[in-house]
Write a protein that holds these residues in place. Sequence first.
Motif, short mmCIF file in Angstrom:
data_model
loop_
_atom_site.label_atom_id
_atom_site.label_comp_id
_atom_site.label_asym_id
_atom_site.label_seq_id
_atom_site.Cartn_x
_atom_site.Cartn_y
_atom_site.Cartn_z
N HIS A 1 0.27 4.79 -12.55
CA HIS A 1 0.96 4.72 -11.27
C HIS A 1 1.31 6.09 -10.71
CE1 HIS A 1 2.29 0.24 -11.75
NE2 HIS A 1 1.00 0.39 -11.52
N PHE A 2 0.62 7.12 -11.17
CA PHE A 2 0.72 8.40 -10.47
C PHE A 2 -0.67 9.01 -10.37
CE2 PHE A 2 1.77 9.77 -14.91
CZ PHE A 2 0.75 10.67 -15.12
N SER A 3 -0.82 9.93 -9.42
CA SER A 3 -2.12 10.52 -9.18
C SER A 3 -2.48 11.48 -10.31
CB SER A 3 -2.11 11.28 -7.85
OG SER A 3 -3.34 11.94 -7.65
N ASP B 1 -4.41 17.56 -6.62
CA ASP B 1 -5.08 18.03 -5.41
C ASP B 1 -5.77 16.91 -4.63
OD1 ASP B 1 -4.34 20.70 -5.94
OD2 ASP B 1 -6.03 20.93 -7.30
N THR B 2 -5.74 15.69 -5.16
CA THR B 2 -6.39 14.56 -4.51
C THR B 2 -5.39 13.45 -4.29
OG1 THR B 2 -8.51 15.08 -5.58
CG2 THR B 2 -8.25 12.86 -4.68
N ALA B 3 -5.10 13.14 -3.03
CA ALA B 3 -4.19 12.05 -2.71
C ALA B 3 -4.90 10.72 -2.94
CB ALA B 3 -3.74 12.16 -1.26
N ILE B 4 -4.25 9.84 -3.68
CA ILE B 4 -4.83 8.55 -4.03
C ILE B 4 -3.92 7.44 -3.51
CG2 ILE B 4 -5.49 7.00 -5.92
CD1 ILE B 4 -6.17 9.41 -7.59
N GLY B 5 -4.51 6.51 -2.78
CA GLY B 5 -3.77 5.35 -2.33
C GLY B 5 -3.80 4.27 -3.38
N GLN B 6 -2.78 3.44 -3.39
CA GLN B 6 -2.72 2.31 -4.32
C GLN B 6 -2.41 1.05 -3.53
OE1 GLN B 6 0.88 1.67 -6.53
NE2 GLN B 6 -0.22 1.20 -8.41
N VAL C 1 0.85 -1.19 0.00
CA VAL C 1 0.00 0.00 0.00
C VAL C 1 0.88 1.24 0.00
CG1 VAL C 1 -0.22 -0.06 2.54
CG2 VAL C 1 -1.89 1.22 1.17
N GLN C 2 0.52 2.22 -0.82
CA GLN C 2 1.28 3.46 -0.90
C GLN C 2 0.38 4.58 -1.40
OE1 GLN C 2 4.19 3.67 -4.08
NE2 GLN C 2 3.00 2.31 -5.40
N LEU C 3 0.83 5.82 -1.22
CA LEU C 3 0.18 6.95 -1.86
C LEU C 3 0.82 7.15 -3.22
CD1 LEU C 3 -0.20 9.62 0.98
CD2 LEU C 3 -1.96 8.09 0.05
N LEU C 4 -0.01 7.30 -4.25
CA LEU C 4 0.53 7.50 -5.59
C LEU C 4 1.26 8.83 -5.66
CD1 LEU C 4 -2.40 6.25 -7.84
CD2 LEU C 4 -0.21 5.12 -7.44
N PRO C 5 2.42 8.86 -6.30
CA PRO C 5 3.15 10.12 -6.44
C PRO C 5 2.47 11.03 -7.45
CG PRO C 5 4.25 8.41 -7.67
CD PRO C 5 3.12 7.74 -6.91
N LYS D 1 -8.04 10.37 -0.46
CA LYS D 1 -9.47 10.48 -0.71
C LYS D 1 -10.00 9.38 -1.61
CE LYS D 1 -9.53 14.33 1.59
NZ LYS D 1 -10.08 14.34 2.97
N LYS D 2 -9.10 8.68 -2.30
CA LYS D 2 -9.49 7.58 -3.18
C LYS D 2 -8.50 6.44 -3.00
CE LYS D 2 -11.41 10.44 -6.92
NZ LYS D 2 -11.28 10.81 -8.36
N MET D 3 -8.98 5.24 -3.36
CA MET D 3 -8.12 4.06 -3.35
C MET D 3 -8.09 3.48 -4.75
SD MET D 3 -6.39 2.55 -0.97
CE MET D 3 -5.22 1.21 -1.06
#
Length: 247
Positions: free
Chosen positions: A142-144, A148-153, A126-130, A186-188
């Motif tokens: 593989h990037f957000s 303005d929206t942090a997305i987890g992967q 699990v990570q936050l997309l760069p 805010k999203k996965m």
Amino acid sequence: MTASTESPFTAPSAPLADEKVVMLNTNEAVATFQLPSPPLQGRINADISIAPASLAEDDAFVHSLTNLINEIYTDAERGFWSIDPFTRTNPAEVRSFITSGTLATAWLPGYSRPPRIVYLLGCGRVQLLPSPSEADSRTTAHFSPDPDTAIGQFGCLICRPEYRGSGVGRDLLKFAEDWTREKGGKKMQVELVVGDGWEHEEKTKLAGWYERAGYKNVKEMDLSEGIPELGPLLARKARYRVYHKAL
């Protein structure tokens, strides 16, 4: 993090029998152990946590986990690749997951400390997309897409086959979603390789599993476009799907 429901599983009181697991792509044999048989029905109240950084220094654990991931992916994706067994990961990558604090691990109840491969039921990264400027060139998925929206992967999800249906995968996914929320996500995002013009039974099941968990297909492309380095390894045409879930 631990699931909330009580498990019918009773942990073993005696040491487990040794076995040898032959490493993929090496001649090295790493000593691991046999897990006890899963319960005939019901959930396992797995202990789920981020793997401690110290595990990266445990060569036996790193190599055994690499082997386990590759074996499970070889079985789950058989038919896609022109090489068998398929190498999904390698010790250096697994070690990087651990040192970066992004490897979520599910352990036999009460047996997460000290961490030993014998008691590992499943795992996922699990990570936050760069942002686009920070991302590598592997794939635009593989990037957000929204700075303005942090997305987890969440990816590289495995569960020992004999423990499927016991809630381990679902609890790992929930852990990853909670981890992402705590980081401000805010999203996965999850990703899936599927057949192009043909159906792969395991991937169809997995797609349905993600959809029941609230994920929606937001992007789809030819796998050679999504992950270019995998294109030459394909035995059959394949598509690359990206799923999102609002958190």
